[in-house]
Write a protein that holds these residues in place. Structure first.
Motif, PDB file in Angstrom:
ATOM      1  N   LYS A  26      47.441  22.931  50.763  1.00  0.00           N
ATOM      2  CA  LYS A  26      48.793  23.310  50.384  1.00  0.00           C
ATOM      3  C   LYS A  26      49.492  22.117  49.738  1.00  0.00           C
ATOM      4  CE  LYS A  26      49.896  26.754  53.726  1.00  0.00           C
ATOM      5  NZ  LYS A  26      48.617  27.236  54.094  1.00  0.00           N
ATOM      6  N   GLU A  27      49.074  20.818  49.764  1.00  0.00           N
ATOM      7  CA  GLU A  27      49.579  19.865  48.822  1.00  0.00           C
ATOM      8  C   GLU A  27      49.241  19.948  47.215  1.00  0.00           C
ATOM      9  OE1 GLU A  27      46.048  17.992  50.987  1.00  0.00           O
ATOM     10  OE2 GLU A  27      47.502  19.184  51.258  1.00  0.00           O
ATOM     11  N   GLU A  28      48.336  20.942  46.828  1.00  0.00           N
ATOM     12  CA  GLU A  28      47.743  21.005  45.640  1.00  0.00           C
ATOM     13  C   GLU A  28      48.767  22.286  45.220  1.00  0.00           C
ATOM     14  OE1 GLU A  28      45.454  19.513  44.105  1.00  0.00           O
ATOM     15  OE2 GLU A  28      44.464  18.507  45.905  1.00  0.00           O
ATOM     16  N   GLU A  29      48.866  22.163  43.751  1.00  0.00           N
ATOM     17  CA  GLU A  29      49.708  23.041  43.125  1.00  0.00           C
ATOM     18  C   GLU A  29      48.671  24.226  42.460  1.00  0.00           C
ATOM     19  OE1 GLU A  29      53.041  23.165  42.991  1.00  0.00           O
ATOM     20  OE2 GLU A  29      53.123  20.977  43.674  1.00  0.00           O
ATOM     21  N   SER A  30      49.212  25.570  42.757  1.00  0.00           N
ATOM     22  CA  SER A  30      48.235  26.710  42.172  1.00  0.00           C
ATOM     23  C   SER A  30      48.933  27.783  42.096  1.00  0.00           C
ATOM     24  CB  SER A  30      47.357  27.005  43.642  1.00  0.00           C
ATOM     25  OG  SER A  30      46.550  25.534  44.014  1.00  0.00           O
ATOM     26  N   ILE A  31      48.434  28.539  41.100  1.00  0.00           N
ATOM     27  CA  ILE A  31      48.923  29.921  40.857  1.00  0.00           C
ATOM     28  C   ILE A  31      47.606  30.608  40.893  1.00  0.00           C
ATOM     29  CG2 ILE A  31      49.958  31.694  39.242  1.00  0.00           C
ATOM     30  CD1 ILE A  31      51.559  29.464  38.192  1.00  0.00           C
ATOM     31  N   ILE A  32      47.107  31.540  41.650  1.00  0.00           N
ATOM     32  CA  ILE A  32      46.065  32.617  41.774  1.00  0.00           C
ATOM     33  C   ILE A  32      46.552  33.895  41.649  1.00  0.00           C
ATOM     34  CG2 ILE A  32      44.248  33.118  43.094  1.00  0.00           C
ATOM     35  CD1 ILE A  32      44.016  30.242  42.165  1.00  0.00           C
ATOM     36  N   GLN A  33      46.161  34.285  40.706  1.00  0.00           N
ATOM     37  CA  GLN A  33      46.145  35.983  40.347  1.00  0.00           C
ATOM     38  C   GLN A  33      44.943  36.843  40.627  1.00  0.00           C
ATOM     39  OE1 GLN A  33      48.133  36.180  36.454  1.00  0.00           O
ATOM     40  NE2 GLN A  33      49.947  37.045  37.416  1.00  0.00           N
ATOM     41  N   VAL A  34      45.090  37.970  41.156  1.00  0.00           N
ATOM     42  CA  VAL A  34      43.912  38.973  41.459  1.00  0.00           C
ATOM     43  C   VAL A  34      44.263  40.132  40.718  1.00  0.00           C
ATOM     44  CG1 VAL A  34      42.655  40.210  43.226  1.00  0.00           C
ATOM     45  CG2 VAL A  34      43.478  37.925  43.551  1.00  0.00           C
ATOM     46  N   VAL A  35      43.172  40.791  40.195  1.00  0.00           N
ATOM     47  CA  VAL A  35      43.391  41.918  39.124  1.00  0.00           C
ATOM     48  C   VAL A  35      42.275  42.989  39.620  1.00  0.00           C
ATOM     49  CG1 VAL A  35      43.423  43.017  37.010  1.00  0.00           C
ATOM     50  CG2 VAL A  35      44.191  40.842  37.213  1.00  0.00           C
ATOM     51  N   ASP A  36      42.670  44.110  40.317  1.00  0.00           N
ATOM     52  CA  ASP A  36      41.831  45.000  40.621  1.00  0.00           C
ATOM     53  C   ASP A  36      41.602  46.200  39.577  1.00  0.00           C
ATOM     54  OD1 ASP A  36      40.541  47.362  41.929  1.00  0.00           O
ATOM     55  OD2 ASP A  36      42.298  47.811  43.166  1.00  0.00           O
ATOM     56  N   CYS A  37      40.290  46.130  38.959  1.00  0.00           N
ATOM     57  CA  CYS A  37      40.017  47.071  38.140  1.00  0.00           C
ATOM     58  C   CYS A  37      38.887  48.206  38.657  1.00  0.00           C
ATOM     59  CB  CYS A  37      39.230  46.241  37.098  1.00  0.00           C
ATOM     60  SG  CYS A  37      40.283  44.957  36.034  1.00  0.00           S
ATOM     61  N   LEU A  38      39.541  49.054  39.664  1.00  0.00           N
ATOM     62  CA  LEU A  38      38.763  49.949  40.086  1.00  0.00           C
ATOM     63  C   LEU A  38      37.460  49.345  40.877  1.00  0.00           C
ATOM     64  CD1 LEU A  38      39.025  53.021  37.921  1.00  0.00           C
ATOM     65  CD2 LEU A  38      40.006  52.689  40.074  1.00  0.00           C
ATOM     66  N   ASN A  39      37.638  48.599  41.945  1.00  0.00           N
ATOM     67  CA  ASN A  39      36.580  47.887  42.732  1.00  0.00           C
ATOM     68  C   ASN A  39      36.109  46.641  42.167  1.00  0.00           C
ATOM     69  OD1 ASN A  39      36.932  50.107  44.438  1.00  0.00           O
ATOM     70  ND2 ASN A  39      35.279  51.341  43.514  1.00  0.00           N
ATOM     71  N   PHE A  40      36.253  46.270  40.755  1.00  0.00           N
ATOM     72  CA  PHE A  40      35.737  44.900  40.341  1.00  0.00           C
ATOM     73  C   PHE A  40      37.149  44.207  40.227  1.00  0.00           C
ATOM     74  CE2 PHE A  40      34.862  42.025  36.811  1.00  0.00           C
ATOM     75  CZ  PHE A  40      33.640  41.946  36.991  1.00  0.00           C
ATOM     76  N   TYR A  41      36.933  43.158  40.916  1.00  0.00           N
ATOM     77  CA  TYR A  41      38.079  42.243  41.077  1.00  0.00           C
ATOM     78  C   TYR A  41      37.908  40.793  40.267  1.00  0.00           C
ATOM     79  CZ  TYR A  41      40.045  45.009  44.989  1.00  0.00           C
ATOM     80  OH  TYR A  41      40.486  46.058  45.652  1.00  0.00           O
ATOM     81  N   VAL A  42      38.710  40.778  39.600  1.00  0.00           N
ATOM     82  CA  VAL A  42      38.925  39.354  38.637  1.00  0.00           C
ATOM     83  C   VAL A  42      40.072  38.569  39.350  1.00  0.00           C
ATOM     84  CG1 VAL A  42      39.664  38.503  36.221  1.00  0.00           C
ATOM     85  CG2 VAL A  42      38.830  40.769  36.493  1.00  0.00           C
ATOM     86  N   ILE A  43      39.543  37.479  39.376  1.00  0.00           N
ATOM     87  CA  ILE A  43      40.331  36.475  40.051  1.00  0.00           C
ATOM     88  C   ILE A  43      40.575  35.120  38.989  1.00  0.00           C
ATOM     89  CG2 ILE A  43      40.602  34.666  41.925  1.00  0.00           C
ATOM     90  CD1 ILE A  43      38.375  36.829  43.327  1.00  0.00           C
ATOM     91  N   LYS A  44      41.754  35.073  38.687  1.00  0.00           N
ATOM     92  CA  LYS A  44      42.188  34.187  37.714  1.00  0.00           C
ATOM     93  C   LYS A  44      43.153  33.190  38.140  1.00  0.00           C
ATOM     94  CE  LYS A  44      45.074  37.234  35.298  1.00  0.00           C
ATOM     95  NZ  LYS A  44      45.316  38.102  34.203  1.00  0.00           N
ATOM     96  N   GLY A  45      43.570  32.346  37.475  1.00  0.00           N
ATOM     97  CA  GLY A  45      44.724  31.280  37.900  1.00  0.00           C
ATOM     98  C   GLY A  45      44.442  29.940  37.378  1.00  0.00           C
ATOM     99  N   LYS A  46      45.247  29.034  38.032  1.00  0.00           N
ATOM    100  CA  LYS A  46      44.929  27.653  37.822  1.00  0.00           C
ATOM    101  C   LYS A  46      45.344  26.879  38.935  1.00  0.00           C
ATOM    102  CE  LYS A  46      46.157  27.454  32.589  1.00  0.00           C
ATOM    103  NZ  LYS A  46      47.159  26.657  31.736  1.00  0.00           N
ATOM    104  N   THR A  47      44.588  25.524  39.234  1.00  0.00           N
ATOM    105  CA  THR A  47      45.007  24.841  40.633  1.00  0.00           C
ATOM    106  C   THR A  47      44.666  23.442  39.987  1.00  0.00           C
ATOM    107  OG1 THR A  47      44.491  24.322  42.712  1.00  0.00           O
ATOM    108  CG2 THR A  47      42.714  25.400  41.236  1.00  0.00           C
ATOM    109  N   THR A  48      45.455  22.569  40.504  1.00  0.00           N
ATOM    110  CA  THR A  48      45.076  20.801  40.422  1.00  0.00           C
ATOM    111  C   THR A  48      44.084  20.514  41.347  1.00  0.00           C
ATOM    112  OG1 THR A  48      46.956  20.569  42.089  1.00  0.00           O
ATOM    113  CG2 THR A  48      47.517  20.565  40.266  1.00  0.00           C
ATOM    114  N   TYR A  49      43.453  21.655  42.268  1.00  0.00           N
ATOM    115  CA  TYR A  49      42.336  21.305  43.362  1.00  0.00           C
ATOM    116  C   TYR A  49      41.149  21.216  42.375  1.00  0.00           C
ATOM    117  CZ  TYR A  49      39.727  21.750  47.729  1.00  0.00           C
ATOM    118  OH  TYR A  49      39.152  21.518  48.783  1.00  0.00           O
TER     119      TYR A  49
END
Length: 252
Positions: A26-49
């Protein structure tokens, strides 16, 4: 904010975004986005981790934990597009709208009324109520605050809710927009004001600034202790510590 049915695809992408976020310290900075493309999931974003996550293992753990919500939803394939060791500045200002409904101020009363009638559907509100049809949407993307770490605007959002729950009833005014900041202006005053119907609420803003010091340390401690998934699995409820009343709040 959209009031999401817990079993909907829209809710699941947000639930998964927070689930992945909670695998990052939790001390890291993060933005995580999940996109549901009909059962195929794209996980994108940025993190300092700096350590890449094992998304395949996390996906299996998520499916196991939320099996009861995934009866009609299959998460079969994922792709990890998260950028690690990224530079993310803390978000110091943002704008949030809250509603008086005696349940959860993130939602308008018309959303809650519709949800109570049919909790299998999701409802948006932008001056008018809008039912979200999953049959006509092929892609769903997670939305703020889900997937966002506390310093990416999420802590400000929670603090705004705490302020809103403390505002006494104001005649014929059920919705307010907060323009919030963690910073102070050149005059040394806290940068904050309240808007209703495009007009600045001077007296209400002044009352809030008199009563709140915008020290969110206590809130950060409390919010780190709770399971954020309840915001989606039980969307009409809100954290008790956000609703704690402060004494002597008066609007003149």
């Amino acid at each position: 904010m959209i009031l999401k049915s817990p079993n909907s695809r829209l809710s699941i992408v947000n639930l998964l975004a927070d689930f992945i976020l909670n695998k990052i310290p939790k001390e890291e900075e993060s933005i995580i986005q999940v996109v549901d493309c009909l059962n195929f999931y794209v996980i994108k974003g940025k993190t300092t981790y700096i350590t890449p996550l094992d998304i395949a293992t996390i996906k299996d753990e998520f499916i196991s934990k939320h099996e009861s919500l995934l009866i009609d939803i299959k998460i079969t394939h994922t792709i990890d597009l998260i950028e690690y060791e990224s530079k993310l500045s803390k978000v110091t200002s943002s704008v949030f709208t809250y509603h008086d409904n005696h349940k959860n101020c993130s939602y308008h009363s018309s959303q809650i009324q519709s949800f109570n009638v049919d909790p299998t559907k999701s409802y948006d509100f932008d001056f008018v109520l809008k039912e979200i049809s999953e049959d006509q949407n092929f892609i769903f993307t997670s939305e703020f605050p889900h997937g966002y770490s506390l310093n990416q605007g999420r802590l400000l959002y929670y603090y705004g809710k705490h302020i809103f729950y403390n505002i006494p009833p104001v005649h014929n005014k059920n919705t307010f927009t907060f323009v919030m900041s963690t910073e102070k202006g050149e005059d040394g005053d806290q940068m904050f004001y309240i808007i209703h119907n495009q007009y600045k609420e001077e007296r209400l803003t002044s009352a809030v600034l008199d009563m709140f010091d915008f020290d969110m340390t206590w809130l950060e401690t409390q919010i780190k202790k709770v399971d954020w998934s309840v915001e989606l699995t039980n969307p009409l409820e809100d954290y008790d510590f956000l609703k704690v009343k402060i004494k002597d709040f008066v609007v003149f």
